[in-house]
Design an enzyme around this catalytic site. Structure first.
Site, PDB file in Angstrom:
ATOM      1  N   ASN A 172       0.963  -1.198   0.255  1.00  7.54           N
ATOM      2  CA  ASN A 172       0.143   0.035   0.119  1.00  7.54           C
ATOM      3  C   ASN A 172       0.975   1.172   0.018  1.00  7.54           C
ATOM      4  O   ASN A 172       1.332   1.852   1.087  1.00  7.54           O
ATOM      5  CB  ASN A 172      -0.900  -0.066   1.241  1.00  7.54           C
ATOM      6  N   GLU A 173       1.221   1.605  -1.192  1.00  2.08           N
ATOM      7  CA  GLU A 173       2.048   2.882  -1.464  1.00  2.08           C
ATOM      8  C   GLU A 173       1.410   4.141  -1.166  1.00  2.08           C
ATOM      9  O   GLU A 173       0.257   4.257  -0.814  1.00  2.08           O
ATOM     10  CB  GLU A 173       2.550   3.001  -3.005  1.00  2.08           C
TER      11      GLU A 173
END
Ligand code: F6R
Length: 641
Positions: A172-173
Site C-alpha cells: 500500500n504505497e
C-alpha cells in the site's frame, strides 16, 4: 520474557508513559533484531496453540522481505524441535509482484516456501498467496475473492508486517485509502529501488503488485510490525509520531488499538525519546548524552559550541544539564575539548607523544594492524586515507577481504575478461564454458562455479592494484572468501563455524594491536552486518588470550552512512592531496565504477559518495567550531572486553 512483559507495554491511549508522550503507536525497542524476532515467533506460536486448544483455525497474515526472516526461522525451529504444529493455520500473504511466476526465485511464493512453508506441516490448501500470474481480465474479481476468503475463515487473527521506506505496509504505497481492500497497485520508485538488489538491477523489478488493502490489514485482531536498522528510522518516526496521512500509509495503524511495533535500536534512533530525550522528560545526564545534546544544540542553532549561551540551553530542554555543569561556559569548553581530542593525524598513535588526550596509544610504535573489509573495496572507500597514513607511518598493515564480492561483478564485465583470456589461450575449455554460459544466461540463472570464480578473481586483481598503490606488500593482503557469502545469489547462508574459524585463524596469526572493521549496521541482513557478526564472534572466542589485551577495535562505517559527530572517537583529517590519493585507490576497483549493480537509492558513484561524506564530516566539525579540514574519516571504538 514475552512481548507483553516489556516495560512500556503499559502504554495505552489513555495513560501513556511520560517518556512516550510523543508517540501514537505502541512500540518496544530491542537491542537486537534476533532477540526481538524470537519473542515475536513466541507470540505467534502461543496464538497457534491457543487456537488449537479451542479447536479453531488460526488465521495468520504474513509478510515477506528481510524483516520477518528470523521470525520464520524460529517458527521452523519451534516446529522441528518443540513440536509446534501448523495444521490448524490458515495463512494469507500480504502481497505478490505482478506479473510474477511462482517459480521465479524473486517471487513471494518462492520466498514463503523457502523460509517457512516447505519446512512446516501447514496444509498446502491453507496457504494463500496472491497469484502473480492471474490474467488482467480476472484480476479485479480475483482480488475481491481474496478479500472474501479472509472474511469467510473468520478474519485475520494476527497480521505480521514490515514497513517500506515509503511508509508502505503490504504494498500500500503513498496515496492508498484508509478503507482500501485487496487490489493491484503500481509500486513507488523508492520501493523499486529498494528491491533492485534482489532483482540484480532496477530495470528487472516489476512495476506492479497485488496487495491486501489498508482496510484488510486494519481488520486484523492483532498487528505486529517489525522494523530493523537505521534505514527504517526516519519512516518509523513519521509513522509513530506524525499525523495520520495517506502520504505515509503506515500511519493508519495509529487507529488500530492492538498494534505493536517491534523495532531495534537502529530503527528507533529517530524517535524523539531516543534522539533528543531532553525534549521529552527529565534526563539522567551520562557523559555521552551530554556530548550528544551539546552537538545537537549547536547543529540546531547553527552556532559553534563555544558560543552557546545559558539561554540557548534553557530554551531547548537542557536547563537540568546546565544546573549540573554550572554554566554554559564550562559545559561548552568541556564538550569542545572532548571533540578536539578525537582529532588525530596519527591513527596508529603518535610515538613518544603524551597520549593522555589522544584517541590511540603512543606505545608500540610499530603496530600490527588488520583492516577487515567486507567487500573488496570497503577498505579504500571507507578508510582509504587512514589506511594510507597507517602504511606511511610504518605500521605492519594487513588487509583482510572477508568476502569475494563476486556477485557485484556484471556479466558483461566477466565476459570481457573471459574473452580476453580466450584470445590469449584459445584452447582453454574452462574459459569457453564460461563464455557459453554467460552468453545464454537468463535473469533467473545462478552463476556457475567457474563464473563465480572468474568474477571473484576480477575483484581480487582490482584489490591488489589498489593495495599496491597504497604501498602494501601482496603478502599482507588476505582474501578470506568467507563461505556464508558463496551462494551465487543475493540471499546468503547463515554464518557458520567455518566462517568464524577463518576469522579467528587470521587474528591468531597476526596478533594485531589494532583491528578496523565495518560497523555498518544499516541493514541487519546485509553482508556488512554478517561480516561484523563474524568478527564479534571471533573476538568473543579469542578475548581471553594475552595478546588480545593490547588489541583495540575501531569501527568505520560503510558506503552508506557516517557516524554522527557525537559518536566519533577518532577523526582522521585528510589534506586535499590525500583526498585525491584516496580517490585514485577507489578507481582501481574498475568493476564497481560506472553504473554498478548494487548502487542502491543513491546514484552517485562510490568515490563521489566517499568524498562527499568525508567532506561533510569535516564541515560538521568545522561548524561545531573545530579546525577547517578538507575531509575527515571517522571511527568509533568497540570495546569487546
Ligand atoms: C512484504 C511487504 C512489504 C515489506 C516492506 C519491508 O510482503 O509487504 O511491505 O514488508 O517493503 O521490506 P523489508 O522487510 O525487506 O525491509
Amino acid at each position: 520474557m514475552k512481548i507483553a512483559d516489556h516495560k512500556n507495554i503499559a502504554y495505552t491511549k489513555a495513560g501513556k508513559f511520560e517518556e512516550t508522550r510523543f508517540e501514537k503507536i505502541h512500540n518496544v525497542i530491542f537491542n537486537s533484531s534476533n532477540e526481538a524476532s524470537l519473542l515475536v515467533a513466541q507470540e505467534i506460536a502461543s496464538l497457534i496453540r491457543e487456537k488449537e486448544y479451542q479447536n479453531q483455525p488460526c488465521v495468520l497474515g504474513l509478510a515477506t522481505g528481510s524483516s520477518p526472516i528470523k521470525v520464520y526461522e524460529e517458527l521452523v525451529r519451534l516446529h522441528k524441535e518443540e513440536g509446534l504444529s501448523f495444521a490448524n493455520v490458515i495463512s494469507f500473504n500480504l502481497d505478490e509482484y505482478y506479473a510474477m511466476d511462482k517459480s521465479n526465485i524473486q517471487s513471494y511464493f518462492y520466498f514463503m516456501h523457502e523460509h517457512l512453508f516447505s519446512h512446516i506441516d501447514i496444509l498446502p490448501e491453507n496457504v494463500n498467496i496472491p497469484d502473480g500470474k492471474i490474467s488482467s481480465e480476472n484480476l479485479y474479481q480475483y482480488c475481491i475473492d481474496y478479500e472474501m476468503k479472509i472474511k469467510s475463515v473468520g478474519g485475520l487473527d494476527l497480521q505480521l508486517l514490515g514497513i517500506g521506506r515509503t511508509g508502505h505496509i503490504g504494498f500500500n504505497e503513498p496515496g492508498s485509502h484508509y478503507n482500501s481492500g485487496t487490489r493491484s497497485i503500481t509500486l513507488d520508485h523508492i520501493t523499486r529501488v529498494d528491491a533492485a538488489p534482489a532483482f540484480l538491477g532496477i530495470d528487472n523489478v516489476p512495476r506492479k503488485a497485488i496487495t491486501m488493502g489498508i482496510g484488510t490489514v486494519l481488520s486484523a485482531k492483532r498487528i505486529i510490525l517489525l522494523g530493523w536498522g537505521v534505514n527504517k528510522a526516519e519512516i518509523l518516526k513519521k509513522t509513530i509520531e506524525g499525523e495520520i496521512t495517506a502520504e505515509v500509509p503506515a500511519t493508519y495503524l495509529q487507529q488500530h488499538d492492538n498494534t505493536t511495533f517491534i523495532i531495534d535500536e537502529g530503527a528507533s534512533s529517530e524517535l524523539t525519546r531516543v534522539k533528543t530525550p531532553w525534549l521529552v522528560t527529565t534526563c539522567v545526564w551520562s557523559e555521552p548524552l551530554k556530548l550528544k545534546a551539546v552537538v545537537w544544540l549547536s547543529e540546531l542553532l547553527g552556532t559553534p559550541i563555544l558560543k552557546l549561551t545559558d539561554k540557548n540551553y534553557n530554551n531547548n530542554g537542557m536547563s537540568g544539564l546546565l544546573t549540573e555543569e554550572g554554566t554554559a561556559y564550562h559545559l561548552n569548553i568541556k564538550m569542545f575539548n572532548k571533540l578536539q581530542h578525537t582529532i588525530t593525524g596519527w591513527p596508529g598513535g603518535k610515538p613518544s607523544a603524551d597520549d593522555s588526550n589522544r584517541p590511540e596509544r603512543a606505545d608500540i610504535p610499530r603496530k600490527k594492524v588488520i583492516i577487515f573489509s567486507p567487500h573488496p573495496d570497503d577498505d579504500v572507500i571507507s578508510m582509504g586515507g587512514t589506511f594510507d597514513r597507517l602504511v606511511e607511518q610504518g605500521h605492519d598493515v594487513h588487509i583482510a577481504y572477508q568476502t569475494s564480492g563476486n556477485i557485484a561483478v556484471s556479466d558483461e564485465e566477466a565476459l570481457k575478461f573471459a574473452e580476453i583470456t580466450q584470445s590469449l589461450c584459445p584452447g582453454c575449455h574452462e574459459t569457453q564454458s564460461i563464455i557459453n554460459f554467460l552468453k545464454i544466461k537468463t535473469d533467473n540463472d545462478i552463476d556457475s562455479d567457474e563464473v563465480r570464480q572468474l568474477k571473484g578473481l576480477i575483484r581480487r586483481s582490482e584489490s591488489l592494484a589498489a593495495t599496491r598503490y597504497l604501498g602494501l606488500n601482496d603478502k599482507n593482503v588476505h582474501f578470506l572468501d568467507l563461505p556464508f557469502y558463496e551462494t551465487g545469489t543475493i540471499k546468503k547462508n547463515n554464518l557458520s563455524k567455518e566462517d568464524t574459524d577463518i576469522m579467528c585463524r587470521l587474528i591468531e596469526t597476526i596478533k594485531p594491536h589494532q583491528i578496523y572493521a565495518a560497523g555498518d549496521l544499516a541493514d541487519p541482513h546485509g553482508t556488512h552486518k554478517v561480516c561484523l557478526d563474524a568478527l564479534f564472534i571471533a573476538l568473543e572466542d579469542l578475548k581471553h588470550n594475552d595478546y588480545m589485551n593490547d588489541c583495540w577495535v575501531w569501527l568505520y562505517r560503510g558506503a552508506w552512512h557516517e557516524w554522527e559527530s557525537y559518536q566519533i572517537e577518532m577523526a582522521v583529517p585528510m589534506s586535499p592531496d590525500q583526498v585525491l590519493k584516496k580517490r585514485h585507490a577507489i578507481f582501481y576497483h574498475q568493476s564497481q565504477k560506472d553504473g554498478v549493480m548494487f548502487q542502491g537509492g543513491d546514484s552517485r558513484e562510490f568515490w563521489v559518495r566517499a568524498e562527499d561524506r568525508n567532506r561533510l564530516t569535516a564541515k560538521k566539525y568545522n561548524d561545531l567550531g573545530l579546525a577547517d579540514y578538507a575531509a575527515i574519516e571517522a571511527f568509533k571504538r568497540y570495546h569487546f572486553k
